[in-house]
Design a protein around this motif. Sequence first.
Motif: not given
Length: 171
Positions: A34-43
């Motif tokens: 089971e996967g989850i994506v953690v999006s991080i501020d690209p800066t």
Amino acid sequence: MITNTGTYIDVAFHRYKDGADLAQTAIDKTAGLEGIVVSIDPTLTAIDESHFQHIDVKGKAVLIHTGWDCYWNTDDYLENHPYLTESAAAYLVSQQPALVGVDSMNIDDTKGKARPAHTLLLGSDIVIAEHLCHLCHLDQLTEPFLFYAVPPKIKGAGTFPVRAFAEVERK
């Protein structure tokens, strides 16, 4: 063959001589997770534990989307890439994901020789996936999905290229 090229995984043997190698790593650590994506501020460059504290990661593939893969196949990809801080790695270890992946060249800061994320994660038998570039389209994944990054069973190897992909439920 250079085994840590392209998209690849690291298992405990990569860092620890007594750790599980690819042949000893159970398939359920790399397939059908089971996967989850953690999006991080690209800066951001240093990714701390605050990005993970609000989500359940136990037993899951935690895929960190930084957007750094836009630099793939350029000189910029190798410099100043995003990485996990030691405290983020320690927090993840305490929450027991099966796998942690990142869309940059290394899960650790490569400016020095210390590799705290590798040390902590692999020391707890948490698989690492690096260079998740343009393969999974992390920014387009919708949950729920299953993640796969299966290497061949090679005795005495701690890292190897994989074909990483996600299986998304069709509606």
